[in-house]
Design a protein around this motif. Sequence first.
Motif, PDB file in Angstrom:
ATOM      1  N   ALA A  11      -2.921  -1.652 -13.109  1.00  0.00           N
ATOM      2  CA  ALA A  11      -2.484  -3.019 -12.801  1.00  0.00           C
ATOM      3  C   ALA A  11      -0.977  -3.160 -13.005  1.00  0.00           C
ATOM      4  O   ALA A  11      -0.283  -3.808 -12.198  1.00  0.00           O
ATOM      5  N   ARG A  12      -0.453  -2.567 -14.043  1.00  0.00           N
ATOM      6  CA  ARG A  12       0.982  -2.659 -14.329  1.00  0.00           C
ATOM      7  C   ARG A  12       1.807  -1.985 -13.231  1.00  0.00           C
ATOM      8  O   ARG A  12       2.813  -2.531 -12.766  1.00  0.00           O
ATOM      9  N   PHE A  13       1.368  -0.792 -12.813  1.00  0.00           N
ATOM     10  CA  PHE A  13       2.104  -0.082 -11.761  1.00  0.00           C
ATOM     11  C   PHE A  13       2.056  -0.850 -10.447  1.00  0.00           C
ATOM     12  O   PHE A  13       3.080  -1.049  -9.781  1.00  0.00           O
ATOM     13  N   LEU A  14       0.842  -1.266 -10.057  1.00  0.00           N
ATOM     14  CA  LEU A  14       0.678  -1.935  -8.767  1.00  0.00           C
ATOM     15  C   LEU A  14       1.399  -3.276  -8.733  1.00  0.00           C
ATOM     16  O   LEU A  14       1.905  -3.689  -7.684  1.00  0.00           O
ATOM     17  N   ASN A  15       1.465  -3.951  -9.864  1.00  0.00           N
ATOM     18  CA  ASN A  15       2.183  -5.230  -9.934  1.00  0.00           C
ATOM     19  C   ASN A  15       3.674  -5.033  -9.663  1.00  0.00           C
ATOM     20  O   ASN A  15       4.296  -5.803  -8.922  1.00  0.00           O
ATOM     21  N   ASP A  16       4.254  -3.955 -10.230  1.00  0.00           N
ATOM     22  CA  ASP A  16       5.678  -3.691 -10.021  1.00  0.00           C
ATOM     23  C   ASP A  16       5.972  -3.188  -8.614  1.00  0.00           C
ATOM     24  O   ASP A  16       7.104  -3.320  -8.116  1.00  0.00           O
ATOM     25  N   LEU A  17       4.960  -2.603  -7.970  1.00  0.00           N
ATOM     26  CA  LEU A  17       5.139  -2.078  -6.614  1.00  0.00           C
ATOM     27  C   LEU A  17       4.868  -3.127  -5.530  1.00  0.00           C
ATOM     28  O   LEU A  17       5.181  -2.896  -4.360  1.00  0.00           O
ATOM     29  N   ALA A  18       4.310  -4.237  -5.925  1.00  0.00           N
ATOM     30  CA  ALA A  18       3.909  -5.262  -4.951  1.00  0.00           C
ATOM     31  C   ALA A  18       5.080  -5.718  -4.085  1.00  0.00           C
ATOM     32  O   ALA A  18       6.165  -6.030  -4.600  1.00  0.00           O
ATOM     33  N   GLY A  19       4.888  -5.708  -2.767  1.00  0.00           N
ATOM     34  CA  GLY A  19       5.899  -6.189  -1.835  1.00  0.00           C
ATOM     35  C   GLY A  19       6.951  -5.173  -1.456  1.00  0.00           C
ATOM     36  O   GLY A  19       7.800  -5.448  -0.587  1.00  0.00           O
ATOM     37  N   GLU A  20       6.945  -3.996  -2.075  1.00  0.00           N
ATOM     38  CA  GLU A  20       7.960  -2.981  -1.776  1.00  0.00           C
ATOM     39  C   GLU A  20       7.425  -1.980  -0.746  1.00  0.00           C
ATOM     40  O   GLU A  20       6.316  -1.468  -0.885  1.00  0.00           O
ATOM     41  N   SER A  21       8.212  -1.698   0.297  1.00  0.00           N
ATOM     42  CA  SER A  21       7.762  -0.787   1.353  1.00  0.00           C
ATOM     43  C   SER A  21       8.613   0.479   1.473  1.00  0.00           C
ATOM     44  O   SER A  21       8.176   1.459   2.080  1.00  0.00           O
ATOM     45  N   ASP A  22       9.808   0.464   0.900  1.00  0.00           N
ATOM     46  CA  ASP A  22      10.679   1.627   1.020  1.00  0.00           C
ATOM     47  C   ASP A  22      10.176   2.766   0.124  1.00  0.00           C
ATOM     48  O   ASP A  22      10.042   2.586  -1.094  1.00  0.00           O
ATOM     49  N   PRO A  23       9.904   3.945   0.690  1.00  0.00           N
ATOM     50  CA  PRO A  23       9.330   5.054  -0.090  1.00  0.00           C
ATOM     51  C   PRO A  23      10.206   5.483  -1.265  1.00  0.00           C
ATOM     52  O   PRO A  23       9.693   5.738  -2.364  1.00  0.00           O
ATOM     53  N   GLU A  24      11.514   5.570  -1.070  1.00  0.00           N
ATOM     54  CA  GLU A  24      12.395   6.014  -2.139  1.00  0.00           C
ATOM     55  C   GLU A  24      12.441   4.993  -3.272  1.00  0.00           C
ATOM     56  O   GLU A  24      12.435   5.359  -4.450  1.00  0.00           O
ATOM     57  N   THR A  25      12.475   3.720  -2.926  1.00  0.00           N
ATOM     58  CA  THR A  25      12.472   2.681  -3.946  1.00  0.00           C
ATOM     59  C   THR A  25      11.162   2.706  -4.727  1.00  0.00           C
ATOM     60  O   THR A  25      11.153   2.564  -5.955  1.00  0.00           O
ATOM     61  N   LYS A  26      10.049   2.913  -4.009  1.00  0.00           N
ATOM     62  CA  LYS A  26       8.741   2.993  -4.682  1.00  0.00           C
ATOM     63  C   LYS A  26       8.693   4.159  -5.643  1.00  0.00           C
ATOM     64  O   LYS A  26       8.152   4.067  -6.745  1.00  0.00           O
ATOM     65  N   ARG A  27       9.266   5.297  -5.228  1.00  0.00           N
ATOM     66  CA  ARG A  27       9.291   6.479  -6.098  1.00  0.00           C
ATOM     67  C   ARG A  27      10.031   6.172  -7.397  1.00  0.00           C
ATOM     68  O   ARG A  27       9.593   6.553  -8.494  1.00  0.00           O
ATOM     69  N   LYS A  28      11.162   5.470  -7.281  1.00  0.00           N
ATOM     70  CA  LYS A  28      11.960   5.139  -8.458  1.00  0.00           C
ATOM     71  C   LYS A  28      11.230   4.140  -9.362  1.00  0.00           C
ATOM     72  O   LYS A  28      11.316   4.214 -10.591  1.00  0.00           O
ATOM     73  N   ILE A  29      10.500   3.210  -8.746  1.00  0.00           N
ATOM     74  CA  ILE A  29       9.729   2.238  -9.546  1.00  0.00           C
ATOM     75  C   ILE A  29       8.657   2.953 -10.329  1.00  0.00           C
ATOM     76  O   ILE A  29       8.467   2.710 -11.534  1.00  0.00           O
ATOM     77  N   ILE A  30       7.945   3.877  -9.676  1.00  0.00           N
ATOM     78  CA  ILE A  30       6.895   4.635 -10.362  1.00  0.00           C
ATOM     79  C   ILE A  30       7.478   5.427 -11.521  1.00  0.00           C
ATOM     80  O   ILE A  30       6.933   5.449 -12.631  1.00  0.00           O
ATOM     81  N   GLY A  31       8.622   6.078 -11.289  1.00  0.00           N
ATOM     82  CA  GLY A  31       9.261   6.838 -12.352  1.00  0.00           C
ATOM     83  C   GLY A  31       9.683   5.967 -13.519  1.00  0.00           C
ATOM     84  O   GLY A  31       9.522   6.346 -14.689  1.00  0.00           O
ATOM     85  N   ARG A  32      10.207   4.785 -13.209  1.00  0.00           N
ATOM     86  CA  ARG A  32      10.658   3.881 -14.264  1.00  0.00           C
ATOM     87  C   ARG A  32       9.479   3.350 -15.090  1.00  0.00           C
ATOM     88  O   ARG A  32       9.521   3.353 -16.326  1.00  0.00           O
ATOM     89  N   VAL A  33       8.433   2.920 -14.406  1.00  0.00           N
ATOM     90  CA  VAL A  33       7.283   2.353 -15.105  1.00  0.00           C
ATOM     91  C   VAL A  33       6.560   3.401 -15.942  1.00  0.00           C
ATOM     92  O   VAL A  33       6.176   3.161 -17.085  1.00  0.00           O
TER      93      VAL A  33
END
Length: 299
Positions: free
Chosen positions: A277-299
């Motif tokens: 839930a925490r990961f998916l909440n931070d990824l919500a609304g984001e479509s850029d693959p590189e930005t998503k990768r960085k969000i996953i790494g940060r979380v």
Amino acid sequence: MQNKVLILDFGSQYTQLIGRRVRELNIFSEIKPYNKLPKDLSEYKAVILSGSPLSVRGDDAVHPDLSEIRGKKPLLGVCYGAQYLAHFNGGSVEKSNTREYGRANLSFVVENDPFLDKISTGSQVWMSHADTIKHLPENTTLLASTHDVENAAFKFDGEETYAIQFHPEVYHSTDGKQVLENFLVKIAKMEQSWTPDAFVDKTVAELKEKIGNEKVILGLSGGVDSSVAAVLLHKAIGKNLHCIFVNNGLLRKNEYTEVLKQYEGMGLNVKGVDASARFLNDLAGESDPETKRKIIGRV
């Protein structure tokens, strides 16, 4: 460990293959960038110079300082490594009329030299170079030739420094493994004692010494690397190893529970954390693959 081979990487696509062939001989090797020589070379009994996409004739030719290696340890130059040893020691390297690429056969092999022991005339080798060694340096001896490449192998007199224009690490060089064995075993006197079992025993012993009675937290991904690390640590410290497997919400269907069951079957102490839930909440609304990768790494 005093029975290691140092492979200096000049950027060849085949460098990892050299390491693999050395391991197949039950000898341990380490690959280092040409410009990152280890400060302590006492651990290495032999050194191999890899090939390179560069030319020794170019302004960008890489030129490491081999003063602590050359003449002090058995040294083998492969392709670019051979041209390097020729070019920077008084020989001459010139551009080939045609790119020499593909299978070739040795038309001349010197007799009674341990480097080419059991290698006969006609042996198939693999060439991949745009330059060719036109003239050898002084105080060298020609060891082998092909029809198109006169200076296919040579050595420096009075030292254990050898050079080959062909690639012994690729399977197209039918006797390539024998050439490497001749260099490492007959010339460098290396022991063929490095096996998977020996690696496990050595690694577990080192871990026990370093960790002692301390506890270790290990993040597991479900992949090979972290799983192997977990098994080795478990052998060394047992119940003092605490593994954590995080569900980030991006796993395959049922993968979270299946991976946890697999780890339990391996006897590992693993705690599962469902943070989807925490990961998916931070990824919500984001479509850029590189930005998503960085969000996953940060979380």
